[in-house]
Motif scaffolding. Structure first.
Motif, PDB file in Angstrom:
ATOM      1  N   ASN A 107       0.853  -1.184   0.000  1.00 49.67           N
ATOM      2  CA  ASN A 107       0.000   0.000   0.000  1.00 49.67           C
ATOM      3  C   ASN A 107       0.891   1.236   0.000  1.00 49.67           C
ATOM      4  O   ASN A 107       2.112   1.129  -0.108  1.00 49.67           O
ATOM      5  N   MET A 108       0.282   2.405   0.146  1.00 52.39           N
ATOM      6  CA  MET A 108       1.080   3.627   0.022  1.00 52.39           C
ATOM      7  C   MET A 108       2.061   3.796   1.178  1.00 52.39           C
ATOM      8  O   MET A 108       3.021   4.558   1.067  1.00 52.39           O
ATOM      9  N   PHE A 109       1.857   3.053   2.271  1.00 49.32           N
ATOM     10  CA  PHE A 109       2.774   3.124   3.409  1.00 49.32           C
ATOM     11  C   PHE A 109       4.161   2.610   3.032  1.00 49.32           C
ATOM     12  O   PHE A 109       5.166   3.092   3.555  1.00 49.32           O
ATOM     13  N   THR A 110       4.229   1.629   2.142  1.00 50.15           N
ATOM     14  CA  THR A 110       5.517   1.036   1.770  1.00 50.15           C
ATOM     15  C   THR A 110       5.915   1.332   0.334  1.00 50.15           C
ATOM     16  O   THR A 110       6.864   0.730  -0.177  1.00 50.15           O
ATOM     17  N   ALA A 111       5.216   2.227  -0.334  1.00 49.77           N
ATOM     18  CA  ALA A 111       5.514   2.510  -1.744  1.00 49.77           C
ATOM     19  C   ALA A 111       6.532   3.635  -1.864  1.00 49.77           C
ATOM     20  O   ALA A 111       6.747   4.414  -0.939  1.00 49.77           O
ATOM     21  N   TYR A 112       7.131   3.733  -3.060  1.00 51.16           N
ATOM     22  CA  TYR A 112       8.206   4.693  -3.313  1.00 51.16           C
ATOM     23  C   TYR A 112       8.007   5.365  -4.663  1.00 51.16           C
ATOM     24  O   TYR A 112       7.622   4.715  -5.636  1.00 51.16           O
ATOM     25  N   GLY A 113       8.253   6.679  -4.693  1.00 51.84           N
ATOM     26  CA  GLY A 113       8.272   7.402  -5.959  1.00 51.84           C
ATOM     27  C   GLY A 113       6.943   7.383  -6.699  1.00 51.84           C
ATOM     28  O   GLY A 113       5.884   7.588  -6.094  1.00 51.84           O
ATOM     29  N   PRO A 114       6.959   7.112  -7.997  1.00 47.98           N
ATOM     30  CA  PRO A 114       5.722   7.140  -8.793  1.00 47.98           C
ATOM     31  C   PRO A 114       4.648   6.186  -8.280  1.00 47.98           C
ATOM     32  O   PRO A 114       3.464   6.500  -8.351  1.00 47.98           O
ATOM     33  N   GLU A 115       5.073   5.028  -7.768  1.00 43.90           N
ATOM     34  CA  GLU A 115       4.095   4.060  -7.250  1.00 43.90           C
ATOM     35  C   GLU A 115       3.381   4.627  -6.029  1.00 43.90           C
ATOM     36  O   GLU A 115       2.162   4.447  -5.865  1.00 43.90           O
ATOM     37  N   HIS A 116       4.121   5.312  -5.167  1.00 45.49           N
ATOM     38  CA  HIS A 116       3.496   5.941  -4.006  1.00 45.49           C
ATOM     39  C   HIS A 116       2.508   7.014  -4.443  1.00 45.49           C
ATOM     40  O   HIS A 116       1.387   7.111  -3.913  1.00 45.49           O
ATOM     41  N   ARG A 117       2.881   7.813  -5.429  1.00 43.81           N
ATOM     42  CA  ARG A 117       1.982   8.866  -5.908  1.00 43.81           C
ATOM     43  C   ARG A 117       0.711   8.272  -6.510  1.00 43.81           C
ATOM     44  O   ARG A 117      -0.391   8.815  -6.331  1.00 43.81           O
ATOM     45  N   ARG A 118       0.845   7.143  -7.221  1.00 47.89           N
ATOM     46  CA  ARG A 118      -0.341   6.478  -7.784  1.00 47.89           C
ATOM     47  C   ARG A 118      -1.303   6.041  -6.692  1.00 47.89           C
ATOM     48  O   ARG A 118      -2.515   6.308  -6.755  1.00 47.89           O
ATOM     49  N   LEU A 119      -0.760   5.369  -5.671  1.00 45.57           N
ATOM     50  CA  LEU A 119      -1.614   4.834  -4.613  1.00 45.57           C
ATOM     51  C   LEU A 119      -2.240   5.952  -3.778  1.00 45.57           C
ATOM     52  O   LEU A 119      -3.426   5.892  -3.413  1.00 45.57           O
ATOM     53  N   ARG A 120      -1.449   6.982  -3.476  1.00 43.85           N
ATOM     54  CA  ARG A 120      -1.975   8.080  -2.655  1.00 43.85           C
ATOM     55  C   ARG A 120      -3.074   8.834  -3.408  1.00 43.85           C
ATOM     56  O   ARG A 120      -4.067   9.262  -2.809  1.00 43.85           O
ATOM     57  N   LYS A 121      -2.911   8.990  -4.714  1.00 41.34           N
ATOM     58  CA  LYS A 121      -3.915   9.694  -5.510  1.00 41.34           C
ATOM     59  C   LYS A 121      -5.255   8.963  -5.477  1.00 41.34           C
ATOM     60  O   LYS A 121      -6.322   9.588  -5.499  1.00 41.34           O
ATOM     61  N   ILE A 122      -5.214   7.632  -5.426  1.00 45.02           N
ATOM     62  CA  ILE A 122      -6.451   6.845  -5.374  1.00 45.02           C
ATOM     63  C   ILE A 122      -7.136   6.987  -4.025  1.00 45.02           C
ATOM     64  O   ILE A 122      -8.362   7.088  -3.931  1.00 45.02           O
TER      65      ILE A 122
END
Length: 409
Positions: A89-104
């Motif tokens: 999930n966004m807690f463990t994501a980095y960079g573009p992947e984190h931005r994708r998850l947080r945007k959702i």
């Protein structure tokens, strides 16, 4: 440069978090620590350094990309803190992947949605205070159990659309998620049980869609171009129900305790010399609800303070230490002062991973805290401070219980 090799062994039971912070700071702004299972990490208690690494790309939260010990299998399923690093999930994501998850996820925490919850927070608070008021004369009431815990869990459960039948099991699971004294077997069993409950929640909301966050995320997962995978969806719900409630529980618990043990500050609030929002911010600073947050990883070789950090080294964000950094808060950093001029703290994180639910936690606190002290103006602690055991965790910073005499002795 220093490259300290003797770690400070953190107490999994969190029996003296602030005392441990003092010992860490004596080692310098960045200190080597040993976590449960013998895993080593660098604890950062310097606020400026912590902000620097939290706001840049040189430190990651994704162990699959940036933690060699995880990639090699050295960090196995038996490690008791695995749920804190292995989720998707966004807690463990980095960079573009984190931005994708947080945007959702972000639309579930808009200002409009958060503000709309206030009447419900007020109603839940009033009902809990009514129940507390029924405590027989001469008996004590536990404010952690009777107010600090049930208010946030009800709010986040309603936000997520959790059906009543799942609530007791989810509460047990969240408690055990933050319990860093569990054995590897107990931690793994709880992780599996929590996933099972959240898959049930997703299935329920697919068949019974509403205005709740789970229904919103399920609809996005089914409709948008780069949706959450089923695992990301469930892990996101796990993040929201755990982080979204535990922080607020400890905020309410610690704020009540701080006022009950400091009559001058309580009087300042009653007389209007200090505001409740000021009290909330100082409680967040002085007793960070989440003391340490595992884990981050160096994307490249770094020098933090006077310490060399190698690429791939694990890093522990020491929010409780950074919040009392004397370089930020001066000689009174270890004093509780709601009238403090500098409100800067890291209780909700910093940078890309700053907590989306921070406004909701603050709202719950500014509703519930004045309500309980206005309802019970003679309230006193019913046990000596040293008798209030800590929750069994070096991550979560709260009391096991908060017994009070609601109408004084």
């Amino acid at each position: 440069m220093q490259n300290r090799s003797v770690p400070v062994v953190l107490d999994p039971g969190g029996s003296d978090i602030q005392g441990e912070i003092v010992r860490l700071r004596e080692q310098g702004p960045v200190a080597l620590v040993e976590l449960p299972g013998g895993v080593r990490a660098w604890s950062v208690t310097d606020a400026t350094i912590l902000k620097e690494i939290l706001s840049g790309p040189q430190v990651s939260k994704d162990p699959r990309l940036h933690w060699p010990a995880f990639q090699s299998g050295e960090i196995s399923a038996e490690w008791p803190l695995l749920p804190w690093v292995a989720v998707n999930n966004m807690f463990t994501a980095y960079g573009p992947e984190h931005r994708r998850l947080r945007k959702i996820v972000a639309p579930a925490f808009t200002h409009r949605r958060t503000a709309a919850l206030r009447p419900r927070i007020e109603a839940i608070t009033e009902g809990l205070l009514d129940a507390l008021a029924a405590t027989p004369d001469g008996e004590s009431a536990d404010l952690r159990e009777g107010l600090a815990y049930p208010l946030p869990i009800r709010v986040v459960s309603e936000l997520m659309g959790v059906p009543d039948e799942l609530n007791p099991q989810l509460r047990k699971g969240v408690d055990r998620f933050f319990d860093t004294t569990l054995s590897p077997e107990e931690s793994q069993a709880n992780y599996i049980a929590m996933h099972g409950l959240l898959f049930q929640l997703v299935s329920y909301r697919r068949e019974n869609s509403g205005e709740d966050m789970t229904s919103l995320l399920v609809a996005d997962t089914d409709d948008i171009e780069t949706p959450l995978t089923e695992q990301e969806l469930v892990d996101t719900l796990m993040l929201v129900i755990s982080a979204g409630h535990e922080t607020t529980v400890n905020l309410l618990d610690q704020a009540i305790y701080l006022l009950l043990t400091r009559p001058q500050q309580r009087a300042a609030l009653a007389e209007g010399r200090v505001s409740w929002p000021d009290l909330v911010e100082e409680a967040l600073r002085f007793e960070a609800p989440v003391a340490h947050v595992p884990l981050r990883y160096a994307v490249e070789d770094l020098v933090l303070g006077d310490v060399e950090i190698a690429k791939g080294d694990a890093i522990l964000a020491g929010y409780a230490g950074a919040n009392r950094d004397p370089k930020i808060h001066g000689d009174t950093a270890d004093e509780f002062d709601p009238a403090r001029k500098v409100k800067d703290h890291l209780a909700f994180g910093y940078g890309a991973h700053h907590c989306l639910g921070a406004p909701l936690a603050r709202m719950e606190a500014v509703v519930a805290l004045p309500a309980v002290f206005e309802r019970f103006p003679k309230m006193e602690l019913a046990a000596a401070p040293e008798e209030l055991d800590a929750v069994p965790s070096f991550i979560s910073n709260g009391h096991r219980r908060l017994p009070v005499h609601l109408n004084g002795r």
